[in-house]
Design a protein around this motif. Structure first.
Motif, PDB file in Angstrom:
ATOM      1  N   VAL A 260     -32.050  43.814  46.531  1.00  0.00           N
ATOM      2  CA  VAL A 260     -30.616  43.560  46.659  1.00  0.00           C
ATOM      3  C   VAL A 260     -29.913  43.680  45.308  1.00  0.00           C
ATOM      4  O   VAL A 260     -30.463  43.318  44.280  1.00  0.00           O
ATOM      5  CB  VAL A 260     -30.362  42.168  47.292  1.00  0.00           C
ATOM      6  N   LYS A 261     -28.712  44.251  45.358  1.00  0.00           N
ATOM      7  CA  LYS A 261     -27.817  44.261  44.198  1.00  0.00           C
ATOM      8  C   LYS A 261     -26.698  43.288  44.527  1.00  0.00           C
ATOM      9  O   LYS A 261     -25.884  43.538  45.411  1.00  0.00           O
ATOM     10  CB  LYS A 261     -27.252  45.657  43.943  1.00  0.00           C
ATOM     11  N   SER A 262     -26.684  42.163  43.824  1.00  0.00           N
ATOM     12  CA  SER A 262     -25.701  41.117  44.111  1.00  0.00           C
ATOM     13  C   SER A 262     -24.308  41.566  43.660  1.00  0.00           C
ATOM     14  O   SER A 262     -24.175  42.519  42.889  1.00  0.00           O
ATOM     15  CB  SER A 262     -26.101  39.820  43.406  1.00  0.00           C
ATOM     16  N   PRO A 263     -23.271  40.880  44.125  1.00  0.00           N
ATOM     17  CA  PRO A 263     -21.904  41.259  43.741  1.00  0.00           C
ATOM     18  C   PRO A 263     -21.663  41.240  42.229  1.00  0.00           C
ATOM     19  O   PRO A 263     -20.823  41.967  41.728  1.00  0.00           O
ATOM     20  CB  PRO A 263     -21.034  40.213  44.440  1.00  0.00           C
ATOM     21  N   ASP A 264     -22.436  40.431  41.486  1.00  0.00           N
ATOM     22  CA  ASP A 264     -22.273  40.405  40.026  1.00  0.00           C
ATOM     23  C   ASP A 264     -23.125  41.458  39.317  1.00  0.00           C
ATOM     24  O   ASP A 264     -23.153  41.510  38.095  1.00  0.00           O
ATOM     25  CB  ASP A 264     -22.547  39.013  39.464  1.00  0.00           C
TER      26      ASP A 264
ATOM     27  N   GLU B  56     -26.575  41.979  39.571  1.00  0.00           N
ATOM     28  CA  GLU B  56     -27.988  41.667  39.358  1.00  0.00           C
ATOM     29  C   GLU B  56     -28.831  42.300  40.470  1.00  0.00           C
ATOM     30  O   GLU B  56     -28.491  42.214  41.645  1.00  0.00           O
ATOM     31  CB  GLU B  56     -28.199  40.152  39.365  1.00  0.00           C
TER      32      GLU B  56
ATOM     33  N   ASP C 126     -35.434  40.434  47.366  1.00  0.00           N
ATOM     34  CA  ASP C 126     -34.927  39.405  48.270  1.00  0.00           C
ATOM     35  C   ASP C 126     -35.977  39.210  49.358  1.00  0.00           C
ATOM     36  O   ASP C 126     -35.950  39.894  50.376  1.00  0.00           O
ATOM     37  CB  ASP C 126     -33.589  39.842  48.847  1.00  0.00           C
TER      38      ASP C 126
ATOM     39  N   ARG D  94     -29.922  37.208  50.943  1.00  0.00           N
ATOM     40  CA  ARG D  94     -29.030  37.144  49.782  1.00  0.00           C
ATOM     41  C   ARG D  94     -27.842  38.071  49.969  1.00  0.00           C
ATOM     42  O   ARG D  94     -27.944  39.116  50.595  1.00  0.00           O
ATOM     43  CB  ARG D  94     -29.780  37.531  48.511  1.00  0.00           C
ATOM     44  N   ALA D  95     -26.728  37.684  49.399  1.00  0.00           N
ATOM     45  CA  ALA D  95     -25.508  38.477  49.505  1.00  0.00           C
ATOM     46  C   ALA D  95     -25.609  39.701  48.608  1.00  0.00           C
ATOM     47  O   ALA D  95     -26.129  39.622  47.501  1.00  0.00           O
ATOM     48  CB  ALA D  95     -24.304  37.637  49.102  1.00  0.00           C
ATOM     49  N   GLY D  96     -25.125  40.823  49.099  1.00  0.00           N
ATOM     50  CA  GLY D  96     -25.068  42.029  48.289  1.00  0.00           C
ATOM     51  C   GLY D  96     -25.572  43.247  49.027  1.00  0.00           C
ATOM     52  O   GLY D  96     -25.966  43.195  50.188  1.00  0.00           O
TER      53      GLY D  96
END
Length: 94
Positions: free
Chosen positions: A32-36, A38, A42, A47-49
């Motif tokens: 996963v690539k998170s909204p920030d 990173e 996962d 996880r979000a992204g």
């Protein structure tokens, strides 16, 4: 009057970025690539992204790394240290 049988549940399929095979989502590991920005494994799949999927085998992660498929999926460069850390996490969960 006969009861109607419920329709069988559809199993969600995802494509492994390493080997390219379509497999059930639960058999794959999500990257996963998170909204920030990173990027991480996962293991829970919640996880979000933006997500990409890879088989839990280190060979598939190596194939995705060699062909730069995760970079293409996330439209950003991924450092070698991050790949090494993902390989360690996969090895720990085998």
């Amino acid at each position: 009057m006969a009861q109607k049988q419920p329709a069988p549940r559809r199993v969600p399929l995802r494509k492994c970025t390493g080997c390219g095979e379509m497999k059930p989502k639960k058999e794959l590991v999500r990257v996963v690539k998170s909204p920030d920005g990173e990027i991480a494994l996962d293991l829970t799949g919640r996880r979000a992204g933006r997500g990409a999927y890879v088989c839990p085998a280190r060979a598939c992660l190596a194939a995705a790394r060699k062909a730069h498929r995760l970079e293409k999926a996330f439209a950003c460069a991924i450092p070698d240290t991050l790949y090494d850390r993902m390989e360690e996490e996969l090895a720990a969960n085998e």
